[in-house]
Design a protein around this motif. Sequence first.
Motif, mmCIF file in Angstrom:
data_model
loop_
_atom_site.group_PDB
_atom_site.id
_atom_site.type_symbol
_atom_site.label_atom_id
_atom_site.label_comp_id
_atom_site.label_asym_id
_atom_site.label_seq_id
_atom_site.Cartn_x
_atom_site.Cartn_y
_atom_site.Cartn_z
ATOM 1 N N ASN A 1 1.810 -1.641 -7.380
ATOM 2 C CA ASN A 1 0.906 -1.084 -6.177
ATOM 3 C C ASN A 1 -0.669 -1.181 -6.270
ATOM 4 O O ASN A 1 -1.315 -0.400 -6.390
ATOM 5 C CB ASN A 1 1.400 0.442 -5.687
ATOM 6 C CG ASN A 1 0.815 0.655 -4.581
ATOM 7 O OD1 ASN A 1 0.410 0.226 -3.522
ATOM 8 N ND2 ASN A 1 0.529 2.117 -4.380
ATOM 9 N N PRO A 2 -1.216 -2.732 -6.337
ATOM 10 C CA PRO A 2 -2.658 -2.794 -6.549
ATOM 11 C C PRO A 2 -3.440 -2.283 -5.331
ATOM 12 O O PRO A 2 -2.970 -2.294 -4.143
ATOM 13 C CB PRO A 2 -2.755 -4.026 -6.605
ATOM 14 C CG PRO A 2 -1.590 -4.849 -5.909
ATOM 15 C CD PRO A 2 -0.447 -3.997 -5.958
ATOM 16 N N ALA A 3 -4.558 -1.798 -5.872
ATOM 17 C CA ALA A 3 -5.567 -1.259 -4.741
ATOM 18 C C ALA A 3 -6.495 -2.382 -4.400
ATOM 19 O O ALA A 3 -7.314 -2.026 -3.452
ATOM 20 C CB ALA A 3 -6.349 -0.050 -5.422
ATOM 21 N N ALA A 4 -6.529 -3.620 -5.064
ATOM 22 C CA ALA A 4 -7.212 -4.544 -4.785
ATOM 23 C C ALA A 4 -6.401 -5.923 -4.935
ATOM 24 O O ALA A 4 -5.670 -6.120 -5.714
ATOM 25 C CB ALA A 4 -8.421 -4.912 -5.658
ATOM 26 N N VAL A 5 -6.646 -6.692 -3.853
ATOM 27 C CA VAL A 5 -5.699 -7.973 -3.534
ATOM 28 C C VAL A 5 -6.447 -9.230 -3.627
ATOM 29 O O VAL A 5 -7.464 -8.904 -2.515
ATOM 30 C CB VAL A 5 -4.591 -8.032 -2.823
ATOM 31 C CG1 VAL A 5 -3.767 -6.975 -3.242
ATOM 32 C CG2 VAL A 5 -5.221 -7.629 -1.502
ATOM 33 N N TRP A 6 -6.407 -10.348 -4.181
ATOM 34 C CA TRP A 6 -6.862 -11.550 -3.890
ATOM 35 C C TRP A 6 -6.575 -12.084 -2.607
ATOM 36 O O TRP A 6 -5.297 -12.415 -2.560
ATOM 37 C CB TRP A 6 -6.776 -12.340 -5.050
ATOM 38 C CG TRP A 6 -7.701 -12.011 -6.192
ATOM 39 C CD1 TRP A 6 -7.074 -11.493 -7.194
ATOM 40 C CD2 TRP A 6 -9.137 -12.018 -6.352
ATOM 41 N NE1 TRP A 6 -8.169 -11.131 -8.173
ATOM 42 C CE2 TRP A 6 -9.258 -11.491 -7.675
ATOM 43 C CE3 TRP A 6 -10.101 -12.688 -5.477
ATOM 44 C CZ2 TRP A 6 -10.574 -11.518 -8.283
ATOM 45 C CZ3 TRP A 6 -11.177 -12.657 -6.050
ATOM 46 C CH2 TRP A 6 -11.626 -11.862 -7.561
ATOM 47 N N VAL A 7 -7.374 -12.280 -1.458
ATOM 48 C CA VAL A 7 -6.873 -12.960 -0.293
ATOM 49 C C VAL A 7 -7.350 -14.227 0.000
ATOM 50 O O VAL A 7 -6.662 -14.754 1.126
ATOM 51 C CB VAL A 7 -7.282 -11.760 0.967
ATOM 52 C CG1 VAL A 7 -6.762 -10.427 0.632
ATOM 53 C CG2 VAL A 7 -8.942 -11.847 0.956
ATOM 54 N N ALA A 8 -8.316 -14.957 -0.826
ATOM 55 C CA ALA A 8 -8.525 -16.127 -0.398
ATOM 56 C C ALA A 8 -9.076 -16.645 -1.441
ATOM 57 O O ALA A 8 -9.908 -16.237 -2.350
ATOM 58 C CB ALA A 8 -9.673 -16.174 0.815
ATOM 59 N N GLN A 9 -8.854 -18.284 -1.896
ATOM 60 C CA GLN A 9 -9.166 -19.084 -2.734
ATOM 61 C C GLN A 9 -9.318 -20.320 -2.270
ATOM 62 O O GLN A 9 -8.731 -20.782 -1.513
ATOM 63 C CB GLN A 9 -8.394 -19.172 -4.054
ATOM 64 C CG GLN A 9 -8.387 -17.872 -4.823
ATOM 65 C CD GLN A 9 -7.359 -17.748 -6.088
ATOM 66 O OE1 GLN A 9 -6.508 -18.557 -6.242
ATOM 67 N NE2 GLN A 9 -8.038 -17.009 -7.256
#
Length: 182
Positions: free
Chosen positions: A51-59
């Motif tokens: 349950n991460p509080a930060a997620v990578w959304v674009a690269q």
Amino acid sequence: MAKTSQTLPDLPSTLLIFSFTVLFSTTLGLKNQEKLSHLHFYFHDIVSGPNPAAVWVAQTPISKKSPTLFGSIAMFDDPLTVGPTRSSKLVGRAQGLYGSASQSEDALLMAMNFVFYEGNYNGSSLSVLGRNSVLEAVREMPVIGGSGVFRLARGYVQAKTVTFNATSGDALVEYDAFVFHY
């Protein structure tokens, strides 16, 4: 010699401007003196686990090849606590995004709101927008506004990394906010 004419200000216009200023300052709640508040809290940037509080959304295609992950963007909804442990009292959340903005160093562009849930600041927020050079011991970013108690806020925050886990990517950052508000 030419005569210069000095005119007195138009009294109705002056009264209108004065009335508008009084109305404007009363409407915004600016009756009180501006004060300086110092807030201290911990920012838990959790990118690992179920349950991460930060997620990578674009690269971009070059992000994974870049030593700085240049062009990568993450969204976050990180807990803010009184103390450095995750079990410490929750006082708010940091919500926003950060992106790797440098090709040559670990520097992020951060756009975030600190949303507070406790005490005098309950329901208020601070908006921060700036450069976060994450390898520096202390980073400074401007407070560009706020809401609630922090309406028309200005000031700065200082961020200090307490811990960073290179394997998981999780970080604990200590924040000090110095904010002028009414």
